[in-house]
Every structure is written in C-alpha cells, then in structure tokens.
Design an enzyme around this catalytic site. Structure first.
Site, PDB file in Angstrom:
ATOM      1  N   ARG A 228       5.333   0.195  -5.881  1.00 28.38           N
ATOM      2  CA  ARG A 228       5.079  -0.557  -4.962  1.00 28.38           C
ATOM      3  C   ARG A 228       4.083  -1.973  -5.341  1.00 28.38           C
ATOM      4  NH1 ARG A 228       4.961   1.902   0.596  1.00 28.38           N
ATOM      5  NH2 ARG A 228       6.426   3.241   0.526  1.00 28.38           N
TER       6      ARG A 228
ATOM      7  N   HIS B 151      25.216 -33.764  -6.070  1.00 29.45           N
ATOM      8  CA  HIS B 151      24.205 -34.519  -5.194  1.00 29.45           C
ATOM      9  C   HIS B 151      22.957 -34.552  -5.278  1.00 29.45           C
ATOM     10  CE1 HIS B 151      27.897 -35.252  -2.677  1.00 29.45           C
ATOM     11  NE2 HIS B 151      28.250 -33.891  -2.783  1.00 29.45           N
TER      12      HIS B 151
ATOM     13  N   LYS C 110       7.864  -3.707  -3.401  1.00 30.07           N
ATOM     14  CA  LYS C 110       9.256  -3.241  -3.297  1.00 30.07           C
ATOM     15  C   LYS C 110       9.444  -3.402  -1.802  1.00 30.07           C
ATOM     16  CE  LYS C 110      13.261  -1.320  -4.437  1.00 30.07           C
ATOM     17  NZ  LYS C 110      13.951  -2.225  -4.806  1.00 30.07           N
TER      18      LYS C 110
ATOM     19  N   ASN D 275      -2.068   2.209   5.780  1.00 29.17           N
ATOM     20  CA  ASN D 275      -0.844   1.143   5.491  1.00 29.17           C
ATOM     21  C   ASN D 275      -0.607   0.393   6.584  1.00 29.17           C
ATOM     22  OD1 ASN D 275      -0.915   2.436   2.987  1.00 29.17           O
ATOM     23  ND2 ASN D 275       1.340   2.881   3.330  1.00 29.17           N
ATOM     24  N   GLY D 276      -0.513  -1.068   6.610  1.00 22.73           N
ATOM     25  CA  GLY D 276      -0.206  -1.953   7.679  1.00 22.73           C
ATOM     26  C   GLY D 276      -1.304  -2.721   8.229  1.00 22.73           C
TER      27      GLY D 276
ATOM     28  N   TRP E 209      -2.874  -2.736  -1.521  1.00 19.31           N
ATOM     29  CA  TRP E 209      -2.253  -4.171  -1.867  1.00 19.31           C
ATOM     30  C   TRP E 209      -2.824  -5.107  -0.660  1.00 19.31           C
ATOM     31  CZ3 TRP E 209       1.489  -7.714   0.470  1.00 19.31           C
ATOM     32  CH2 TRP E 209       1.997  -8.831  -0.315  1.00 19.31           C
TER      33      TRP E 209
ATOM     34  N   LYS F 235      16.896 -13.422  -8.993  1.00 18.80           N
ATOM     35  CA  LYS F 235      16.535 -12.045 -10.093  1.00 18.80           C
ATOM     36  C   LYS F 235      15.865 -12.565 -11.214  1.00 18.80           C
ATOM     37  CE  LYS F 235      16.996  -9.082  -8.441  1.00 18.80           C
ATOM     38  NZ  LYS F 235      17.462  -8.929  -7.228  1.00 18.80           N
TER      39      LYS F 235
ATOM     40  N   GLU G  12      12.143 -13.535 -10.301  1.00 17.50           N
ATOM     41  CA  GLU G  12      11.352 -12.382  -9.880  1.00 17.50           C
ATOM     42  C   GLU G  12      10.681 -11.762 -11.191  1.00 17.50           C
ATOM     43  OE1 GLU G  12      12.523  -9.628  -6.404  1.00 17.50           O
ATOM     44  OE2 GLU G  12      14.389 -10.123  -7.407  1.00 17.50           O
TER      45      GLU G  12
ATOM     46  N   CYS H  76       0.871  -1.130  -0.215  1.00 20.48           N
ATOM     47  CA  CYS H  76       0.313   0.093  -0.045  1.00 20.48           C
ATOM     48  C   CYS H  76       0.912   1.263   0.028  1.00 20.48           C
ATOM     49  CB  CYS H  76      -0.938   0.060   1.316  1.00 20.48           C
ATOM     50  SG  CYS H  76      -1.936  -1.302   1.577  1.00 20.48           S
TER      51      CYS H  76
ATOM     52  N   GLU I  95      21.546 -15.066  -5.796  1.00 22.06           N
ATOM     53  CA  GLU I  95      21.004 -13.924  -6.326  1.00 22.06           C
ATOM     54  C   GLU I  95      20.537 -14.041  -7.830  1.00 22.06           C
ATOM     55  OE1 GLU I  95      19.512 -11.444  -4.926  1.00 22.06           O
ATOM     56  OE2 GLU I  95      19.946  -9.808  -6.288  1.00 22.06           O
TER      57      GLU I  95
HETATM   58  C1  AGP Z   1      14.665  -8.038  -4.375  1.00 21.88           C
HETATM   59  O1  AGP Z   1      14.865  -7.984  -5.509  1.00 21.88           O
HETATM   60  C2  AGP Z   1      13.441  -8.441  -3.621  1.00 21.88           C
HETATM   61  N1  AGP Z   1      12.248  -7.727  -4.322  1.00 21.88           N
HETATM   62  C3  AGP Z   1      13.371  -8.738  -2.188  1.00 21.88           C
HETATM   63  O2  AGP Z   1      14.107 -10.113  -1.904  1.00 21.88           O
HETATM   64  C4  AGP Z   1      13.977  -7.877  -1.212  1.00 21.88           C
HETATM   65  O3  AGP Z   1      15.390  -7.987  -1.357  1.00 21.88           O
HETATM   66  C5  AGP Z   1      13.364  -8.284   0.152  1.00 21.88           C
HETATM   67  O4  AGP Z   1      12.124  -7.985   0.115  1.00 21.88           O
HETATM   68  C6  AGP Z   1      14.243  -7.393   1.204  1.00 21.88           C
HETATM   69  O5  AGP Z   1      13.894  -6.062   1.290  1.00 21.88           O
HETATM   70  P1  AGP Z   1      14.680  -4.898   1.860  1.00 21.88           P
HETATM   71  O6  AGP Z   1      16.148  -5.037   1.648  1.00 21.88           O
HETATM   72  O7  AGP Z   1      14.207  -3.526   1.544  1.00 21.88           O
HETATM   73  O8  AGP Z   1      14.622  -5.382   3.138  1.00 21.88           O
END
Ligand code: AGP
Length: 610
Positions: free
Chosen positions: A27, A505, A605, A100-101, A74, A486, A489, A2, A482
């Site tokens: 977001r 393994h 985000k 929000n929250g 959201w 990526k 995602e 949100c 990572e």
């Molecule tokens: C990153 O590409 C992701 N969207 C996600 O894993 C992110 O790193 C995670 O939610 C942590 O966020 P932060 O670093 O703002 O705490």
C-alpha cells in the site's frame, strides 16, 4: 496508504501482526507501529521507515501478548515522525488506537479535549479518538465509551482499539474506510484487506459503515452505534495465500502482467457462451431497465478511468447508447444534473477509492441506478451500488494496475454485448461472433507475452530517455493514455498520451532524436492509413518509433524502429491485446532503472483519501 492488522488469540500474536503488516506493504507507507496487551498493560513500539528497518531497531517479534494491533501509516495529518506513527494512546495510556481514514472535525474535538485537560503527544487526527474514548469512559463501559466517541466523529475511519482493562477484547469499527474481520480457529483478526490475513483464515466478515466489532479469541460480535447487536454473514474467500504472492516472478507487477490470460479467462467464465451474456446474481439490473436507459455515465479514477474511456467507445459504437466518462474527483463537485434514465457505472479495482465512492454517493442522491465494476468482493463501492459485476483478476498487489485493467475492459465488452443484444443494435450472428472473439482473447495473450524479447530490447535501448509520447486513435487512444500512465508511475519518466492526429497540433514540436514515440496502431478500417502518416511525421523529424501492430502487417515494420505484434481480433478488442506490451515496456524500463516497481514512490494502491 495506511493499513491495519489486529489479532486476538490463545497464543502470542507478534508474528501474525508482523506478517500481516508485511502483506500490507504494497500500500505504500512511511512508518509502522504495534501495540501488545500483556498482563493488563501495553507494550507499544513504533518508528519511521519501512517495516524491516523499524524491525531492526525495535524487534517487534520479541514482544509477548495474546492480543495486539499493528499499523502502517501513510501520513495525512502531521509529518512523518515517530510521534505521529500509530498506535496512539490516551493520557492514562490505557487505550491504544490504530486508524485509517481522516477525522474531519478533529481540530474542533481536540480543542474541546485540551480545554478539559487532555494532553496530546502527536499532531494526528487519530489521537483525538483515544482521548475521546477516555473522556467517555467515566461511568461507562468501554463498549459504551467507544459508541459515544464514534458518534462525535465526522469523517472516515477504520479502527483497531485496545483497552488495557479489557485484556481479552479487541475492538474495531469502520465508517467509509475498509475493514474486515477474519474468523480463525481460537483466534480472530481485523485487517484492512483480505490478503493480509489470508495465511491464517479465509473466513471473512465485512464490517459496514458505523459498525463496531468486539472480538475475543473464540467469538466476535458486531453492534451498531446504539449498541444493538447485528447479524453478520461469514464469507468464505477462495483466494489462496499463494495467489497473493510473487510465484517466482521478480515483482508482483510482472507476475500480474503474466497472469492476464488466466485473469481474463476467469472473468469470462460462465458469463459468455454462444450468443448469451449472463452476469452473476449481484448484477441486479433487470433486462427491462437496461432496455430503457437513455444514457450511461461512467465514473472512475486513474487506470480505471482509462478503462471507462474504452467502455465509452465500445458502448457508443456497438450498443448506440450515449455514454459519458468523468473523473470521479471532478464529478462530485460539478453539481451535475442526472436524468433518472441515466445508468451510472463506477469502475474501481479496489472498490475503496475515496473519490469514486463520493461520486457514486453523489449520483445516488439524484435517484439514478448505479452499477459497479470492481475487483474486490464486498468492498465499499460494491456495497453502495445497486448492482455489481466483479472482475475476477484476483488480488492485485503491484501498485500499478495491470490485470485489473484488462479484466475491466473484458467486463465492459461483455456489458456492451448484453446491451447491444437487448437493444437490438446487433443481430444474433454479430453477437455470437463477438462472443467467440472475446473467448479467444485468453488464448491469444501468450503470443503477446512472447513479444517480451523485443520489448526488453526497447527497454534496454531507451530506458535513459527522459520523455516519451504515446499515440493512438479511437478505442486505442485510452490505451495510449494508459501506456503513458504506466511508464510515469513505475519508471518516473515523463510520458504523455495523445490521440495520434492531435500530434500535429502541438506535441510534434517535441520530436527529435531523443524522443521515443509509441504508436498503438493495430489494423482497422477507419484510421490505420492516417496513423501510418503520423509515423512518417515522427520518423522524418528523427524520432524513435515503437509500434504496436497487428500480426502480418507489412507496412509498419518498414517505417518503425521496433514493431511489436499483437494477434488479429476485432477492433474494439485490440485495446485489450495492445495494453499488454505497454505494461511490459513500462515494467522493463522501471526495472532497468532500479525503481521500486511494486511500490513506486508517492503512490498508494488504494487512494482512500480525497
Ligand atoms: C493504477 O496503475 C494507478 N495506480 C491508479 O491510477 C488507480 O487506477 C486509481 O487510483 C484508481 O484505483 P481504483 O481502480 O482502485 O479505484
């Protein structure tokens, strides 16, 4: 996630609310809404879908009013429906709330309010706030009614509130959910983050937990929940609005990948020279303390967790301090035992990740010192920790973290040097040469970015494959994780990261001619020859090999289908250089598949709910 924007001004506010919501689109959200206060009555419109779709139906811009609140939702409580979209009102439609929250005790509060005759029109937790204020308004001012209502709430909230009988005031409050005030010229703002209002002001006040703000067009006041006025600092933000825009790139993600030479240079600026590492005053931890710590525990989520794993490798290898990494979401329920000589580090781009905040609070309860590595100034995590090191990546808008990750690695490397120096695990000459090597990284990155043609070729060839493996060792095992994250995602292709030696393994059973395997294989003295063997194993089973290798490597190009070169650097620093081709590969594959790269489905985000 949100997002909230609110404005009180001497002019109509519809354009500013609309632009503010547009800036919050990154977001991720499922519905939007606005409420304007005009001639002591509300004009409230909302709808399901993206802002542009809802705009087509309701045309927010035609509404009059010098004061208004807006929200993108959201969903957490209640389905994605127009009734559940914010703002929410009380029975008399004199109070309008965006939130929000999560209000954890909303169901109990709702039952009590229903018994008193309140009628609800949505399934949200937010609506109880409007009714609760209405309930407390009998005999009290709106300010007092808000205080009394907030005292009954359990959980997290960032709130924008309008009261039809207070037509010159915008109310705001926060608890464990981000909210800032923007101080403008004859107008004031509330917003979930700085970029959403940067076009109008760069003067920002950070609200703290359990604070209420009352904004009028020419002034603002902040109070605690007992109505005591508080003094708040106005911070001047030096991010330009342009910095938060795409700057000619097709997507924010691509722009942010290309910004990494600048982001890392800024992150290092003034912090590392000759044989010294110095952090800014917010660092807050004394040399004496750092010499004595016996253990480091790093807490984080997602990409920041991968940075933590690289940090673990760096710190143990060079500063020789036992270091452990835990998912913040797991740590908080583990009843972990922390020794008072443990330094707890939280890593977070946003500084608002609910699990990381909760884990940090849990650690603090045990009396240890805490340090955060964070990109967003004044965010919740930075205010909870004893010390902060800011990554200076600038606003990261793409949901997939890129420049925040490599600046986190840069900060972890500097911290490792500082610790190594204080604990004398490295001599002055070694420290000096490590500093020289990291200072070279921003100059070496353009060469990595120049490999984009070969990366694009790989994307063209393999974007229709449905699985892939990412393999690396040592400091580059987290880079494999990572790279896989990526790809998942942004392209929605299944990908897994493994330590290269673990392939035999189990995952080796997956290898066939349809399986691209990305090897992160820069030259190193420990495992390079073993990785060459792993590449052979994949090739002999018909797999496709894309390898990240050190420039000048003659062996890997003989075996791999594609080789992407990174410049020579220290082994630990190869992690920064190797991350970038993997970001580009994920980006190009997602773009080829026509994915919504900056706003991948189901993702947010800042994950500000648990
Ligand atoms: C990153 O590409 C992701 N969207 C996600 O894993 C992110 O790193 C995670 O939610 C942590 O966020 P932060 O670093 O703002 O705490």
């Amino acid at each position: 996630m949100c997002g909230i924007v609110g404005v009180v001004s001497n002019k109509d506010v519809s354009h500013k609310l609309y632009e503010g919501l547009k800036n919050l689109e990154y977001r991720g959200y499922d519905s939007v809404g606005m409420c304007f206060l005009h001639n002591k009555s509300f004009l409230q419109k909302k709808g399901v879908g993206k802002l542009a779709e809802v705009q087509k139906k309701v045309n927010f811009l035609r509404f009059k009013g010098n004061i208004g609140i807006a929200h993108c939702r959201w969903s957490t409580h209640g389905g994605v429906t127009e009734a559940n979209a914010h703002p929410h009102s009380d029975c008399s439609n004199r109070i309008s709330v965006v939130h929000n929250g999560i209000i954890e005790n909303y169901s109990k509060l709702k039952d009590e309010l229903v018994k008193k005759g309140h009628e609800f029109t949505s399934q949200t937790d937010t609506e109880v706030i409007a009714h609760l204020i209405e309930d407390n308004l009998k005999g009290y001012s709106i300010e007092k009614a808000i205080q009394l209502a907030l005292k009954k709430l359990e959980g997290s909230y960032a709130l924008g509130i309008l009261h039809a009988d207070s037509p010159s005031k915008l109310f705001a409050a926060r608890n464990e959910s981000p909210l800032i005030l923007g101080v403008g010229n004859n107008e004031n703002f509330i917003a979930s983050d700085v970029p959403s209002i940067l076009g109008y002001t760069n003067k920002v006040v950070y609200l703290d937990d359990k604070e209420i703000a009352v904004l009028m067009k020419g002034s603002f006041k902040v109070f605690d929940l007992d109505g005591r006025q508080l003094r708040k600092k106005i911070n001047v933000i030096n991010w330009s609005r342009e910095a938060a825009e795409k700057g000619g790139f097709k997507h924010f993600m691509l722009k942010e990948i290309y910004e990494q030479p600048r982001a890392i240079a800024d992150t290092l600026n003034g912090r590392a020279a000759n044989n010294h590492v110095v952090f800014d005053k917010e660092f807050g931890l004394s040399e004496n303390y750092l010499r004595k710590i016996k253990k480091i525990l790093i807490l984080a989520c997602g990409t920041s967790w991968h940075a933590a794993l690289v940090g673990e490798f760096m710190i143990e290898e060079l500063a020789r301090i036992p270091t452990e990494v835990q998912y913040a979401s797991e740590f908080r329920y583990r009843h972990a035992l922390l020794d008072k000589d443990t330094l707890v580090i939280a890593i977070s781009q946003s500084g608002e990740t609910a699990d990381t905040i909760a884990a940090l609070r849990e650690a603090k309860k045990q009396g240890v010192k805490t340090l955060s590595i964070c990109n967003v100034m004044g965010s919740s995590i930075t205010r909870i920790s004893d010390g902060v090191i800011y990554t200076r990546a600038g606003p990261e808008i793409g949901v997939a973290s890129t420049k925040a990750f490599t600046t986190q690695l840069s900060v972890l490397y500097l911290l490792t040097i500082l610790l190594s120096k204080l604990r004398k695990t490295l001599n002055e000459g070694q420290v000096k040469s490590m500093i020289e090597c990291i200072r070279k990284i921003p100059m070496q990155l353009p060469a990595v970015l120049h490999e984009d043609d070969e990366i694009l070729r790989c994307a063209e060839l393999y974007h229709k494959r449905t699985n892939s493996l990412y393999l690396g060792r040592g400091v580059n095992f987290p880079i494999a994780l990572e790279g896989a994250l990526k790809l998942k995602e942004v392209s929605y292709i299944h990908a897994e990261g493994y330590p290269a030696a673990e392939m035999k393994h189990g995952p080796i059973a997956l290898i066939d001619k349809n399986m691209p395997v990305v090897f992160i294989a820069p030259h190193d003295i420990y495992t390079y020859s073993k990785i060459l063997g792993n590449i052979e194993e994949v090739k002999s089973r018909g797999g496709i090999v894309i390898a990240i290798a050190t420039e000048g490597d003659k062996e890997i190009p003989k075996k791999a289908d594609h080789t992407i070169f990174i410049p020579k650097t220290l082994y630990t620093l190869s992690s920064i250089l190797a991350a970038i081709p993997l970001q580009l590969l994920a980006y190009h594959i997602a773009d080829k598949l026509g994915r919504d790269v900056d706003r991948p489905r189901n993702l947010a985000k800042s994950v500000v709910v648990e």
